[in-house]
Scaffold this motif. Structure first.
Motif, PDB file in Angstrom:
ATOM      1  N   LEU A 118      -2.728   9.333  12.469  1.00 56.89           N
ATOM      2  CA  LEU A 118      -1.836   9.545  11.276  1.00 56.89           C
ATOM      3  C   LEU A 118      -1.780  11.300  11.739  1.00 56.89           C
ATOM      4  O   LEU A 118      -2.429  12.258  12.220  1.00 56.89           O
ATOM      5  CB  LEU A 118      -2.996   9.846  10.384  1.00 56.89           C
ATOM      6  CG  LEU A 118      -3.553   8.579   9.770  1.00 56.89           C
ATOM      7  CD1 LEU A 118      -4.707   8.846   8.810  1.00 56.89           C
ATOM      8  CD2 LEU A 118      -2.446   8.296   8.630  1.00 56.89           C
ATOM      9  N   ARG A 119      -0.454  11.698  11.231  1.00 60.98           N
ATOM     10  CA  ARG A 119      -0.043  12.467  11.414  1.00 60.98           C
ATOM     11  C   ARG A 119       0.459  13.439  10.117  1.00 60.98           C
ATOM     12  O   ARG A 119       0.555  13.032   9.342  1.00 60.98           O
ATOM     13  CB  ARG A 119       1.746  12.373  12.449  1.00 60.98           C
ATOM     14  CG  ARG A 119       2.466  14.056  12.919  1.00 60.98           C
ATOM     15  CD  ARG A 119       3.314  13.707  13.303  1.00 60.98           C
ATOM     16  NE  ARG A 119       4.371  12.996  12.890  1.00 60.98           N
ATOM     17  CZ  ARG A 119       5.433  12.763  13.411  1.00 60.98           C
ATOM     18  NH1 ARG A 119       5.409  12.255  14.886  1.00 60.98           N
ATOM     19  NH2 ARG A 119       6.263  11.668  12.657  1.00 60.98           N
ATOM     20  N   ILE A 120      -0.690  14.728  10.298  1.00 58.21           N
ATOM     21  CA  ILE A 120      -0.439  15.061   9.147  1.00 58.21           C
ATOM     22  C   ILE A 120      -0.107  16.468   9.337  1.00 58.21           C
ATOM     23  O   ILE A 120      -0.815  17.771   9.909  1.00 58.21           O
ATOM     24  CB  ILE A 120      -2.297  15.239   8.375  1.00 58.21           C
ATOM     25  CG1 ILE A 120      -2.480  13.824   8.046  1.00 58.21           C
ATOM     26  CG2 ILE A 120      -2.435  16.171   7.070  1.00 58.21           C
ATOM     27  CD1 ILE A 120      -4.394  14.339   8.178  1.00 58.21           C
ATOM     28  N   THR A 170       0.672  -0.812   0.316  1.00 57.98           N
ATOM     29  CA  THR A 170       0.077  -0.450   0.156  1.00 57.98           C
ATOM     30  C   THR A 170       0.784   0.875   0.238  1.00 57.98           C
ATOM     31  O   THR A 170       0.581   1.743  -0.570  1.00 57.98           O
ATOM     32  CB  THR A 170      -1.204  -0.032   1.696  1.00 57.98           C
ATOM     33  OG1 THR A 170      -2.187  -1.394   0.884  1.00 57.98           O
ATOM     34  CG2 THR A 170      -2.197   0.879   0.902  1.00 57.98           C
ATOM     35  N   LYS A 171       2.006   1.353   0.974  1.00 58.51           N
ATOM     36  CA  LYS A 171       2.785   2.412   0.835  1.00 58.51           C
ATOM     37  C   LYS A 171       3.507   2.751  -1.351  1.00 58.51           C
ATOM     38  O   LYS A 171       3.396   3.571  -1.509  1.00 58.51           O
ATOM     39  CB  LYS A 171       3.821   2.195   1.751  1.00 58.51           C
ATOM     40  CG  LYS A 171       4.705   3.241   1.826  1.00 58.51           C
ATOM     41  CD  LYS A 171       4.143   4.379   2.667  1.00 58.51           C
ATOM     42  CE  LYS A 171       5.658   5.511   2.463  1.00 58.51           C
ATOM     43  NZ  LYS A 171       4.705   7.144   3.617  1.00 58.51           N
ATOM     44  N   ALA A 189       2.182  11.418   7.824  1.00 56.79           N
ATOM     45  CA  ALA A 189       3.161  10.124   8.217  1.00 56.79           C
ATOM     46  C   ALA A 189       2.085   9.388   9.532  1.00 56.79           C
ATOM     47  O   ALA A 189       1.272   9.077   9.778  1.00 56.79           O
ATOM     48  CB  ALA A 189       4.747  10.185   8.965  1.00 56.79           C
ATOM     49  N   ALA A 190       2.372   7.676   9.751  1.00 57.38           N
ATOM     50  CA  ALA A 190       1.333   7.381  10.264  1.00 57.38           C
ATOM     51  C   ALA A 190       2.224   6.135  11.176  1.00 57.38           C
ATOM     52  O   ALA A 190       3.019   5.975  10.869  1.00 57.38           O
ATOM     53  CB  ALA A 190       0.753   5.719   9.497  1.00 57.38           C
ATOM     54  N   ILE A 211       0.711  15.747  -3.935  1.00 53.65           N
ATOM     55  CA  ILE A 211       1.350  16.123  -2.716  1.00 53.65           C
ATOM     56  C   ILE A 211       2.997  15.706  -2.493  1.00 53.65           C
ATOM     57  O   ILE A 211       3.083  14.601  -3.211  1.00 53.65           O
ATOM     58  CB  ILE A 211       1.024  15.136  -1.414  1.00 53.65           C
ATOM     59  CG1 ILE A 211      -0.712  14.879  -0.971  1.00 53.65           C
ATOM     60  CG2 ILE A 211       1.687  15.352  -0.111  1.00 53.65           C
ATOM     61  CD1 ILE A 211      -0.959  14.217  -0.084  1.00 53.65           C
ATOM     62  N   GLU A 212       3.181  16.675  -2.456  1.00 52.03           N
ATOM     63  CA  GLU A 212       5.028  17.444  -2.432  1.00 52.03           C
ATOM     64  C   GLU A 212       5.418  16.506  -1.047  1.00 52.03           C
ATOM     65  O   GLU A 212       5.066  16.703  -0.124  1.00 52.03           O
ATOM     66  CB  GLU A 212       5.273  18.753  -2.405  1.00 52.03           C
ATOM     67  CG  GLU A 212       6.561  19.184  -3.144  1.00 52.03           C
ATOM     68  CD  GLU A 212       6.965  20.038  -3.196  1.00 52.03           C
ATOM     69  OE1 GLU A 212       8.493  20.568  -3.414  1.00 52.03           O
ATOM     70  OE2 GLU A 212       6.090  21.333  -3.066  1.00 52.03           O
ATOM     71  N   ASN A 213       6.541  15.998  -1.038  1.00 44.92           N
ATOM     72  CA  ASN A 213       6.874  15.091  -0.121  1.00 44.92           C
ATOM     73  C   ASN A 213       5.850  14.772   0.727  1.00 44.92           C
ATOM     74  O   ASN A 213       5.900  14.757   1.404  1.00 44.92           O
ATOM     75  CB  ASN A 213       7.823  16.619   0.741  1.00 44.92           C
ATOM     76  CG  ASN A 213       8.482  17.023  -0.235  1.00 44.92           C
ATOM     77  OD1 ASN A 213       9.757  16.379  -0.637  1.00 44.92           O
ATOM     78  ND2 ASN A 213       8.698  18.132  -0.149  1.00 44.92           N
TER      79      ASN A 213
END
Length: 345
Positions: free
Chosen positions: A328-330, A217-218, A317-318, A309-311
């Motif tokens: 999830l950290r957005i 998935t990643k 990040a999960a 999405i850039e970078n």
């Protein structure tokens, strides 16, 4: 392939002139190498003539039908070179304001006869014509590099007959500038930019889905985002360059390098399998609907992706804490949204 006629004109748009160069017989070897180089280049696009009476194609037909008439050949090759000069002067007038210049070089024209197909082919190639220092008298001269064949643009016209209503060509351009195919050659693309963009993205997405979705998935997310960003960020698409840019040095997360190589090869075969060009100008609006993805995050919460999405790995990040709770950290650049959710801390 037999070379029946050839000519070289320096296109000096700065001084608004063309300079014809005499060609010794020994130069035929360079022309043959150039033809092979162009024939081996698969980053081309299929075009058709708007009319058999436009200047370049009518000139090519006349040269093929009267190849032994030196006056006709000279008049027509000169006319084609002058047309390119006019179009380059016009193009420079447009892009000069943007501190960009039309690439300087020479126009090589050659009438070829394909013995296997029993037909004529007309070659036009805009090639690099650079300045160098003569190692005998140390004077500055201009010429072609024997080893480095830098081709800015090229066109191969198929001339199977002199009395067709429509002719076909394979065109290469190293930029998105349309003056070569549109203004100079007066050709129409067989497949539109919009169709090429949509068909190619759909085909790439299908390969990624088949090979990665639900398995890695990643990797699927990162690669899909990479292709979206390329379509969105580039005006001119060279399919092979795009694939190599994204997959050539890709460091996989959940798959091995061999799998990446396999996916790369499958994607590189798509233009012929799915019927789109290897070169076209990107029309990213056609894939906007396919870009949007919605992910279920929690009860009553969805994460919607609407663009590249850039970078990506730095933006979303999960992670999982010591109690096994997943988060999830957005990264956000929206101050009001940040304050709204910060207030609930």
């Amino acid at each position: 392939m037999i070379i029946e006629n050839r000519s070289i004109y320096v296109i000096d748009y700065e001084n608004n002139r063309i300079l014809s160069r005499e060609i010794p017989a020994t130069f035929d070897e360079y022309v043959r190498e150039l033809i092979n180089h162009i024939n081996e280049n698969d980053s081309v696009r299929d075009y058709k003539t708007r009319s058999k009476y436009t200047e370049v194609i009518s000139g090519a037909i006349a040269i093929a039908s009267q190849k032994d008439n030196a006056d006709v050949v000279r008049e027509r090759t000169n006319s084609i070179a002058n047309r390119l000069l006019v179009k380059e002067v016009e193009a420079q007038g447009h892009i000069g304001r943007l501190n960009t210049n039309v690439q300087k070089g020479s126009l090589i024209q050659a009438l070829l006869f394909d013995e296997q197909e029993n037909k004529h082919i007309y070659l036009l190639a805009k090639v690099e014509h650079s300045t160098f220092v003569d190692d005998v008298d140390f004077s500055f001269k201009t010429g072609f590099s024997k080893d480095k064949k830098t081709i800015w643009k090229s066109c191969l016209f198929d001339l199977p007959s002199e009395d067709l209503d429509e002719y076909y060509a394979k065109v290469y351009s190293n930029t998105s500038a349309k003056f070569w195919s549109d203004s100079f050659l007066e050709l129409e693309e067989m497949i539109s930019d919009e169709t090429n963009t949509l068909k190619s993205f759909r085909a790439i997405e299908a390969v990624l889905n088949t090979n990665l979705r639900g398995v890695a998935t990643k990797d699927h997310t990162v690669l899909r985002n990479g292709f979206i960003a390329y379509y969105k960020g580039r005006e001119h698409i060279d399919f092979g360059e795009m694939v190599d840019s994204i997959l050539g040095q890709y460091d996989p997360v959940d798959i091995d390098v061999a799998k990446v190589a396999d996916i790369r090869e499958k994607i590189l075969q798509l233009p012929e399998k799915k019927g789109f060009d290897r070169q076209f100008n990107s029309a990213p609006k056609t894939i906007n609907a396919r870009i949007r993805k919605t992910y279920e995050v929690n009860d009553g919460i969805q994460l919607k992706i609407t663009d590249a999405i850039e970078n990506l790995s730095e933006t979303i990040a999960a992670y999982q804490d010591e109690n096994g709770v997943r988060y999830l950290r957005i990264k956000t650049n929206n101050e009001s949204t940040f304050r709204r959710f910060r207030a609930t801390d």
